[in-house]
Design a protein around this motif. Sequence first.
Motif, PDB file in Angstrom:
ATOM      1  N   LYS A 390       0.832  -1.202   0.000  1.00 52.77           N
ATOM      2  CA  LYS A 390       0.000   0.000   0.000  1.00 52.77           C
ATOM      3  C   LYS A 390       0.868   1.254   0.000  1.00 52.77           C
ATOM      4  CE  LYS A 390      -3.561  -2.071   2.440  1.00 52.77           C
ATOM      5  NZ  LYS A 390      -4.163  -2.221   3.757  1.00 52.77           N
ATOM      6  N   GLU A 391       1.926   1.212   0.799  1.00 56.80           N
ATOM      7  CA  GLU A 391       2.861   2.342   0.853  1.00 56.80           C
ATOM      8  C   GLU A 391       3.479   2.611  -0.513  1.00 56.80           C
ATOM      9  OE1 GLU A 391       6.216   2.155   3.678  1.00 56.80           O
ATOM     10  OE2 GLU A 391       4.629   1.726   5.140  1.00 56.80           O
ATOM     11  N   LEU A 392       3.735   1.536  -1.249  1.00 54.36           N
ATOM     12  CA  LEU A 392       4.410   1.668  -2.539  1.00 54.36           C
ATOM     13  C   LEU A 392       3.459   2.084  -3.651  1.00 54.36           C
ATOM     14  CD1 LEU A 392       6.752  -1.431  -2.338  1.00 54.36           C
ATOM     15  CD2 LEU A 392       7.451   0.956  -2.341  1.00 54.36           C
ATOM     16  N   LYS A 393       2.187   2.279  -3.334  1.00 54.00           N
ATOM     17  CA  LYS A 393       1.192   2.740  -4.304  1.00 54.00           C
ATOM     18  C   LYS A 393       1.056   1.775  -5.479  1.00 54.00           C
ATOM     19  CE  LYS A 393       0.110   6.698  -2.414  1.00 54.00           C
ATOM     20  NZ  LYS A 393      -1.225   6.841  -1.856  1.00 54.00           N
ATOM     21  N   CYS A 394       1.008   0.479  -5.182  1.00 56.62           N
ATOM     22  CA  CYS A 394       0.919  -0.483  -6.275  1.00 56.62           C
ATOM     23  C   CYS A 394      -0.391  -0.342  -7.042  1.00 56.62           C
ATOM     24  CB  CYS A 394       1.085  -1.900  -5.759  1.00 56.62           C
ATOM     25  SG  CYS A 394      -0.240  -2.419  -4.676  1.00 56.62           S
ATOM     26  N   THR A 395      -1.379   0.357  -6.447  1.00 57.26           N
ATOM     27  CA  THR A 395      -2.656   0.511  -7.138  1.00 57.26           C
ATOM     28  C   THR A 395      -2.556   1.467  -8.327  1.00 57.26           C
ATOM     29  OG1 THR A 395      -3.187   2.203  -5.529  1.00 57.26           O
ATOM     30  CG2 THR A 395      -4.117   0.044  -5.145  1.00 57.26           C
ATOM     31  N   LEU A 396      -1.454   2.185  -8.442  1.00 59.98           N
ATOM     32  CA  LEU A 396      -1.303   3.113  -9.571  1.00 59.98           C
ATOM     33  C   LEU A 396      -0.820   2.407 -10.832  1.00 59.98           C
ATOM     34  CD1 LEU A 396       0.364   6.169  -7.821  1.00 59.98           C
ATOM     35  CD2 LEU A 396      -1.940   6.039  -8.727  1.00 59.98           C
ATOM     36  N   CYS A 397      -0.488   1.111 -10.724  1.00 59.99           N
ATOM     37  CA  CYS A 397       0.018   0.360 -11.886  1.00 59.99           C
ATOM     38  C   CYS A 397      -1.009   0.407 -13.012  1.00 59.99           C
ATOM     39  CB  CYS A 397       0.281  -1.085 -11.496  1.00 59.99           C
ATOM     40  SG  CYS A 397       0.710  -2.133 -12.890  1.00 59.99           S
ATOM     41  N   ILE A 398      -0.541   0.696 -14.234  1.00 59.76           N
ATOM     42  CA  ILE A 398      -1.453   0.697 -15.371  1.00 59.76           C
ATOM     43  C   ILE A 398      -1.290  -0.582 -16.184  1.00 59.76           C
ATOM     44  CG2 ILE A 398      -1.587   3.201 -15.512  1.00 59.76           C
ATOM     45  CD1 ILE A 398       0.320   2.964 -17.970  1.00 59.76           C
ATOM     46  N   GLY A 399      -0.429  -1.466 -15.740  1.00 62.19           N
ATOM     47  CA  GLY A 399      -0.282  -2.766 -16.398  1.00 62.19           C
ATOM     48  C   GLY A 399       0.327  -2.701 -17.782  1.00 62.19           C
ATOM     49  N   CYS A 400       1.219  -1.757 -18.013  1.00 60.52           N
ATOM     50  CA  CYS A 400       1.755  -1.580 -19.363  1.00 60.52           C
ATOM     51  C   CYS A 400       2.773  -2.648 -19.738  1.00 60.52           C
ATOM     52  CB  CYS A 400       2.389  -0.200 -19.512  1.00 60.52           C
ATOM     53  SG  CYS A 400       3.928  -0.005 -18.589  1.00 60.52           S
ATOM     54  N   GLY A 401       3.375  -3.299 -18.755  1.00 62.06           N
ATOM     55  CA  GLY A 401       4.297  -4.395 -19.060  1.00 62.06           C
ATOM     56  C   GLY A 401       5.749  -3.995 -19.236  1.00 62.06           C
ATOM     57  N   LEU A 402       6.050  -2.698 -19.135  1.00 61.63           N
ATOM     58  CA  LEU A 402       7.429  -2.267 -19.389  1.00 61.63           C
ATOM     59  C   LEU A 402       8.437  -2.840 -18.394  1.00 61.63           C
ATOM     60  CD1 LEU A 402       7.649   1.470 -20.476  1.00 61.63           C
ATOM     61  CD2 LEU A 402       8.415  -0.545 -21.695  1.00 61.63           C
ATOM     62  N   CYS A 403       8.024  -2.976 -17.124  1.00 65.44           N
ATOM     63  CA  CYS A 403       8.995  -3.436 -16.118  1.00 65.44           C
ATOM     64  C   CYS A 403       9.473  -4.844 -16.437  1.00 65.44           C
ATOM     65  CB  CYS A 403       8.403  -3.337 -14.713  1.00 65.44           C
ATOM     66  SG  CYS A 403       6.748  -3.981 -14.533  1.00 65.44           S
ATOM     67  N   SER A 404       8.529  -5.743 -16.768  1.00 69.35           N
ATOM     68  CA  SER A 404       8.937  -7.100 -17.137  1.00 69.35           C
ATOM     69  C   SER A 404       9.736  -7.089 -18.419  1.00 69.35           C
ATOM     70  CB  SER A 404       7.714  -7.996 -17.342  1.00 69.35           C
ATOM     71  OG  SER A 404       7.115  -8.295 -16.127  1.00 69.35           O
ATOM     72  N   TYR A 405       9.354  -6.206 -19.341  1.00 70.64           N
ATOM     73  CA  TYR A 405      10.046  -6.137 -20.625  1.00 70.64           C
ATOM     74  C   TYR A 405      11.519  -5.803 -20.425  1.00 70.64           C
ATOM     75  CZ  TYR A 405      11.555  -4.387 -25.155  1.00 70.64           C
ATOM     76  OH  TYR A 405      12.264  -4.182 -26.305  1.00 70.64           O
TER      77      TYR A 405
END
Lengths: 433, 315
Positions: A390-405
């Motif tokens: 919650k502190e890290l604001k994971c709810t702001l993720c838009i699921g774009c996939g760049l991090c895994s990429y």
Amino acid sequence: MHKRQRSYTFRAGYHLAQSERSKSLTDSTITRLVPERVSISLPRESLVCVSAGDMVRRGRVIALRGGLPVACASVGGEVTSVSSRTSLDGISCQTVEITRFAALDEEECEQISLGAAAQTERERLLEILRMSTLVGMGGAGFPTWKKYASACHVRFILINGCECEPYITCDRALMTNHADEVVKGAQLFAAIPNDAKAIICVEKGNSCIDPLRRSAEKSQVAVMELEDRYPQGSEKQLIAAVSGQELPEGALPVDCAVIVNNASTAAAFARCVDSLCAPLERIVTVSGEGVPSPRNVLAPIGTPASDLLEFCGITRRGCVLHGGPMTGRAIIADSAGITLATTGLTAISPPDVHERQCIHCGGCARVCPAQIQPYLIDAAHRKGDWETLKELKCTLCIGCGLCSYICPAKRELTAHTKAARAQVLSAERGRGA
Amino acid sequence: MSIRSTAPYIRAARKTQDVMRIVLISLMPPLAAAVWHFGWRALLLCAVSVLACVLSEFAFLKLSGRQIAIDDLSAAVTGLILALSLPVTVPVWVVVCGAIFAIIVAKQLFGGIGQNIYNPAMAGRIFIMLGFPSHITRYTVPNTLDAQSSATPLAGGEYSLWDLLFGSVSGSMGETSAVMILLGFAILFCTGVVRLHAPLSFLATLALLTFAFAGEGGLFTGSALYALLCGSALFGAVYIVTDYATSPVNGRGRVIFGIIAGALTFFVRTWGVYPEGVCIAVLIANFLSPMIEKLCAPHPYGIYKNADERAEVAS
């Protein structure tokens, strides 16, 4: 506030090198496909108003939700079944199958029935929008009329022509061949609020810029060139790129006097207003390394994915995605039909990746357009540390996939961040209610 | 795991192994300079160090039953950096001890690659410095291998600029030739493996403090250039403060990290008992790194510091 003056783009993101090569697989030619039968996936909780054996014309309303039509027959013919089937998104939903009869299909399209007599042009447009079944055609599939339901104060209508997913070129094909329709749609959208300006946003170097500029010359519509950067086509990123301001957490665009519509949605709306017919077809990019002849196909809604794949020369089925490779989902049942929100079908061989330990390079945090820290969220999610998530604001993720990429350790950062987001959101909803 | 079949379905080609391979390649110019100036013994020590690191990592992972990940080449990088930071006169067995300490204690006991707090190579070097002090303080003048003792330029001694650039000075094997280290940096920078933040802030801080406070003739008479080219400042800037695991991930954090490491290097060099401060300074900065990283966390999209600002955007 994060003002950007130099060039129009957003914070972070990444220029996908694969993008250029993958997009050149398909040009702007549009080929038409007429399927033998369509299978139309209906939204959840919709009321089917046809039954097996019915003969329907094109444009006939086949399902309602909350009293409004949500689906129309996209071909003329006989309703052969109404049953529950797996959709392209892998969800089980009510599906209406219509077998095409050539004679019936050639008959004129049934018109949208407008309810209350509209007093003003604005009311008429809104009524057409409400009765037309039109949803966002960029992938999300959100009902378009809902965006305009309380939009009097809206100042800017952004027409999203930024197609940032690799392989997908359906909007580019549309904007190149039918620039006038996109411009007209933009004008119509802008006519609904009191005082709004429409801006068509396209990535630099896109072949559709010239036709768009020519069509927009005599209108009030502006054409804006943005940096070619993934995920420029995401709603939040588009707003940041154009206005230099980021949407506050939890706010909708309409709260900030902005509405974003996809270019295909605008063109479809223009056609709806013109002919008073519901949108019955769309352009779908069938592409990917596994497709012998990739192309942009104009097909009726509900055309089975298998028909489209066969049409483009695929005989042996490998991994096919609904959407592009960055955010798409693997298709489970390829007999399911395309929806208004289907931008493309991508056939690629999934990468053979083995997760390694995070090397703390910071690549994910640098490219993340939400500027959250995927490597920390990933670690916290694997540990089940909800407070940190919650502190890290994971709810702001838009699921774009760049991090895994980008991750050199090939960690499934996107999957874990999306899962964390969903779990935190549902926990919050549970407590709030 | 079912999570495997989720988006994105394309991945960047660069893997951990590729990153480490680029670092190894970038270490080739300093290695070549070391062999040129100090003879084949330099190559022997590097080979022994790399071998000792890789084998001890293999043994540790095997014994603790974890995935054997020595093919990511990170242990080889640690080994090479450790060897290049030692003088050529060090006995082989001392190098082996340092390498084992670096991998087992500084890296694997903290959780392996990416999880360690202290830079393994520098920890190994400190271990040798404290454990076998007589072996590490004997520097030789290049091309005179007969263990003639000499101090590093930092401990006094005059060298021309030319000698410092090309490495004809005494010192640790890899740190003497500025030109070769900069060549290595060019490789790292152009491939995008390292970025400018930490090296620049580290060197700038060191140069500025030296210029201001280390001069013989009072304030602002120090030789900044001399401070940068002597000892392991440049080597540290390129290969040590840029270490992913032990420095903050974000640009701002890396700048602060570089400033702290640079200032500490200056303190140790000027007022400490050791002539060379880089490894001690970096280890102290490593210790602060997690905190710096947390303080410099990026500002997420759409999070505004106060309600006024938020209201302004909404209007």
